[in-house]
Design a protein around this motif. Structure first.
Motif, PDB file in Angstrom:
ATOM      1  N   ASP A  19     -11.861 -45.609  -5.985  1.00 40.50           N
ATOM      2  CA  ASP A  19     -12.615 -44.453  -6.475  1.00 40.50           C
ATOM      3  C   ASP A  19     -13.860 -44.920  -7.232  1.00 40.50           C
ATOM      4  OD1 ASP A  19     -10.897 -42.592  -5.431  1.00 40.50           O
ATOM      5  OD2 ASP A  19      -9.632 -42.565  -7.217  1.00 40.50           O
ATOM      6  N   ILE A  20     -14.969 -44.320  -6.899  1.00 40.98           N
ATOM      7  CA  ILE A  20     -16.214 -44.654  -7.579  1.00 40.98           C
ATOM      8  C   ILE A  20     -16.345 -43.745  -8.788  1.00 40.98           C
ATOM      9  CG2 ILE A  20     -18.723 -44.686  -7.369  1.00 40.98           C
ATOM     10  CD1 ILE A  20     -18.356 -45.336  -4.421  1.00 40.98           C
ATOM     11  N   PRO A  21     -16.470 -44.326  -9.994  1.00 41.62           N
ATOM     12  CA  PRO A  21     -16.573 -43.500 -11.202  1.00 41.62           C
ATOM     13  C   PRO A  21     -17.797 -42.591 -11.152  1.00 41.62           C
ATOM     14  CG  PRO A  21     -16.350 -45.847 -11.729  1.00 41.62           C
ATOM     15  CD  PRO A  21     -16.535 -45.751 -10.265  1.00 41.62           C
ATOM     16  N   GLU A  22     -17.697 -41.461 -11.814  1.00 46.05           N
ATOM     17  CA  GLU A  22     -18.786 -40.490 -11.849  1.00 46.05           C
ATOM     18  C   GLU A  22     -20.069 -41.103 -12.396  1.00 46.05           C
ATOM     19  OE1 GLU A  22     -20.490 -37.016 -10.931  1.00 46.05           O
ATOM     20  OE2 GLU A  22     -18.361 -37.394 -10.617  1.00 46.05           O
ATOM     21  N   VAL A  23     -19.945 -42.061 -13.338  1.00 48.47           N
ATOM     22  CA  VAL A  23     -21.112 -42.680 -13.948  1.00 48.47           C
ATOM     23  C   VAL A  23     -21.935 -43.461 -12.925  1.00 48.47           C
ATOM     24  CG1 VAL A  23     -19.999 -44.846 -14.645  1.00 48.47           C
ATOM     25  CG2 VAL A  23     -21.904 -43.934 -15.991  1.00 48.47           C
ATOM     26  N   CYS A  24     -21.367 -43.819 -11.789  1.00 45.95           N
ATOM     27  CA  CYS A  24     -22.064 -44.591 -10.748  1.00 45.95           C
ATOM     28  C   CYS A  24     -22.874 -43.715  -9.817  1.00 45.95           C
ATOM     29  CB  CYS A  24     -21.065 -45.376  -9.910  1.00 45.95           C
ATOM     30  SG  CYS A  24     -20.042 -46.517 -10.829  1.00 45.95           S
ATOM     31  N   ARG A  25     -22.705 -42.426  -9.909  1.00 40.69           N
ATOM     32  CA  ARG A  25     -23.329 -41.536  -8.938  1.00 40.69           C
ATOM     33  C   ARG A  25     -24.707 -41.097  -9.423  1.00 40.69           C
ATOM     34  NH1 ARG A  25     -17.764 -38.284  -7.713  1.00 40.69           N
ATOM     35  NH2 ARG A  25     -16.688 -40.134  -6.973  1.00 40.69           N
ATOM     36  N   PHE A  26     -25.716 -41.667  -8.777  1.00 41.64           N
ATOM     37  CA  PHE A  26     -27.100 -41.376  -9.113  1.00 41.64           C
ATOM     38  C   PHE A  26     -27.823 -40.999  -7.838  1.00 41.64           C
ATOM     39  CE2 PHE A  26     -25.741 -44.510 -12.292  1.00 41.64           C
ATOM     40  CZ  PHE A  26     -26.068 -43.846 -13.456  1.00 41.64           C
ATOM     41  N   SER A  27     -29.079 -40.664  -7.976  1.00 41.29           N
ATOM     42  CA  SER A  27     -29.941 -40.427  -6.831  1.00 41.29           C
ATOM     43  C   SER A  27     -30.761 -41.705  -6.625  1.00 41.29           C
ATOM     44  CB  SER A  27     -30.862 -39.237  -7.108  1.00 41.29           C
ATOM     45  OG  SER A  27     -31.772 -39.080  -6.059  1.00 41.29           O
ATOM     46  N   TYR A  28     -30.349 -42.524  -5.662  1.00 36.22           N
ATOM     47  CA  TYR A  28     -30.979 -43.828  -5.473  1.00 36.22           C
ATOM     48  C   TYR A  28     -32.167 -43.745  -4.529  1.00 36.22           C
ATOM     49  CZ  TYR A  28     -26.855 -45.661  -7.744  1.00 36.22           C
ATOM     50  OH  TYR A  28     -25.869 -45.924  -8.649  1.00 36.22           O
ATOM     51  N   ASP A  29     -33.284 -44.372  -4.926  1.00 35.22           N
ATOM     52  CA  ASP A  29     -34.438 -44.513  -4.045  1.00 35.22           C
ATOM     53  C   ASP A  29     -34.183 -45.603  -3.017  1.00 35.22           C
ATOM     54  OD1 ASP A  29     -36.284 -42.588  -4.642  1.00 35.22           O
ATOM     55  OD2 ASP A  29     -37.549 -43.858  -5.883  1.00 35.22           O
ATOM     56  N   HIS A  43     -33.747 -42.979  -8.765  1.00 34.36           N
ATOM     57  CA  HIS A  43     -35.014 -42.280  -8.536  1.00 34.36           C
ATOM     58  C   HIS A  43     -35.599 -41.716  -9.827  1.00 34.36           C
ATOM     59  CE1 HIS A  43     -38.047 -39.779  -6.692  1.00 34.36           C
ATOM     60  NE2 HIS A  43     -37.595 -38.758  -7.387  1.00 34.36           N
ATOM     61  N   HIS A  44     -34.778 -41.180 -10.697  1.00 31.73           N
ATOM     62  CA  HIS A  44     -35.271 -40.461 -11.873  1.00 31.73           C
ATOM     63  C   HIS A  44     -35.589 -41.374 -13.052  1.00 31.73           C
ATOM     64  CE1 HIS A  44     -34.493 -36.728  -9.833  1.00 31.73           C
ATOM     65  NE2 HIS A  44     -33.272 -37.151  -9.565  1.00 31.73           N
ATOM     66  N   THR A  45     -34.702 -42.319 -13.353  1.00 32.41           N
ATOM     67  CA  THR A  45     -34.883 -43.150 -14.543  1.00 32.41           C
ATOM     68  C   THR A  45     -35.463 -44.519 -14.247  1.00 32.41           C
ATOM     69  OG1 THR A  45     -32.696 -44.166 -14.433  1.00 32.41           O
ATOM     70  CG2 THR A  45     -32.878 -42.044 -15.589  1.00 32.41           C
ATOM     71  N   GLY A  46     -35.413 -44.956 -12.990  1.00 36.44           N
ATOM     72  CA  GLY A  46     -35.850 -46.311 -12.657  1.00 36.44           C
ATOM     73  C   GLY A  46     -34.830 -47.351 -13.062  1.00 36.44           C
ATOM     74  N   GLY A  47     -33.682 -46.919 -13.587  1.00 38.62           N
ATOM     75  CA  GLY A  47     -32.626 -47.851 -13.941  1.00 38.62           C
ATOM     76  C   GLY A  47     -32.011 -48.472 -12.699  1.00 38.62           C
ATOM     77  N   GLY A  67     -34.133 -49.020 -16.884  1.00 41.22           N
ATOM     78  CA  GLY A  67     -35.271 -49.145 -15.974  1.00 41.22           C
ATOM     79  C   GLY A  67     -36.535 -49.559 -16.688  1.00 41.22           C
ATOM     80  N   ILE A  68     -37.600 -49.576 -15.928  1.00 44.05           N
ATOM     81  CA  ILE A  68     -38.916 -49.889 -16.437  1.00 44.05           C
ATOM     82  C   ILE A  68     -39.408 -48.657 -17.186  1.00 44.05           C
ATOM     83  CG2 ILE A  68     -41.269 -50.456 -15.737  1.00 44.05           C
ATOM     84  CD1 ILE A  68     -39.850 -51.627 -13.137  1.00 44.05           C
ATOM     85  N   GLN A  69     -39.896 -48.854 -18.400  1.00 40.04           N
ATOM     86  CA  GLN A  69     -40.383 -47.725 -19.182  1.00 40.04           C
ATOM     87  C   GLN A  69     -41.517 -47.053 -18.430  1.00 40.04           C
ATOM     88  OE1 GLN A  69     -39.317 -46.045 -21.454  1.00 40.04           O
ATOM     89  NE2 GLN A  69     -37.959 -47.316 -22.634  1.00 40.04           N
ATOM     90  N   PRO A  70     -41.354 -45.791 -18.084  1.00 38.32           N
ATOM     91  CA  PRO A  70     -42.413 -45.118 -17.326  1.00 38.32           C
ATOM     92  C   PRO A  70     -43.616 -44.804 -18.202  1.00 38.32           C
ATOM     93  CG  PRO A  70     -40.652 -43.591 -17.837  1.00 38.32           C
ATOM     94  CD  PRO A  70     -40.202 -44.946 -18.328  1.00 38.32           C
TER      95      PRO A  70
END
Length: 190
Positions: A19-29, A43-47, A67-70
């Protein structure tokens, strides 16, 4: 050959992952497999997320890196992860667009390039990748050593239209070209 198709070096069936924890679910570029682990840039945080899966597929280790500070005055269009041609580094390429009068055409303005520092766990901006050329694409991106090819320029990003979510329209020119990383000069291809 009896008994169905034979696929050498491939699993004959799907394997269920833990099972993949909920914390792993992001919108990946973009996602990259590097040195036995999967990396994804959000996609959103650049993390950046790092997924390390055990050999027997029974455990999943997850790490998250900021991520990189936008820059608040700019908004990136897309981020790509690319492995350096020598296999040592992970590069993050951030693509920025300029607005056009006709919003159906979205043109690339410039790129920023970062190298992941595994020791410091931070992104470092780079302005020279030497004899490497990077090819960016929707499904995958690669870097090549230009010393083995006289057709490609080093320290250059070759890019094609990623459609930017606006759909493909052949009536408008494609957003494709070359970007020199150190001079930050763009040459569009028509």
């Amino acid at each position: 050959m009896s008994g169905g198709l034979h696929r050498p070096f491939r699993d004959p069936s799907w394997t269920t992952m833990p099972d993949i924890p909920e914390v792993c679910r992001f919108s990946y570029d973009d996602i990259l497999f590097h040195r036995g682990a999967f990396y994804g840039v959000d996609h959103h945080t650049g993390g950046m997320a790092c997924f390390n899966i055990s050999d027997d597929l029974s455990t999943l280790t997850f790490r998250w890196f900021h991520g990189i500070q936008p820059d608040e005055t700019r908004d990136w269009a897309r981020k790509y992860l690319v492995e350096s041609c020598d296999g040592r580094d992970i590069l993050q390429i951030q693509r920025f667009r300029k607005e056009t009068l006709n919003m159906a055409v979205r043109l690339t303005d410039y790129f920023d390039v970062f190298r992941w520092n595994f020791d410091q766990r931070t992104w470092e901006e780079v302005h020279n990748i030497g004899n490497q050329a990077i090819f960016l694409g929707d499904n995958s991106s690669i870097s090549i050593d230009t010393t083995t090819s006289t057709e490609c320029l080093g320290n250059t990003i070759y890019y094609t239209d990623d459609k930017g979510g606006s759909g493909f329209n052949i009536r408008y020119p494609l957003d494709m070209g070359l970007f020199n990383i150190s001079t930050r000069r763009m040459r569009e291809l028509a």
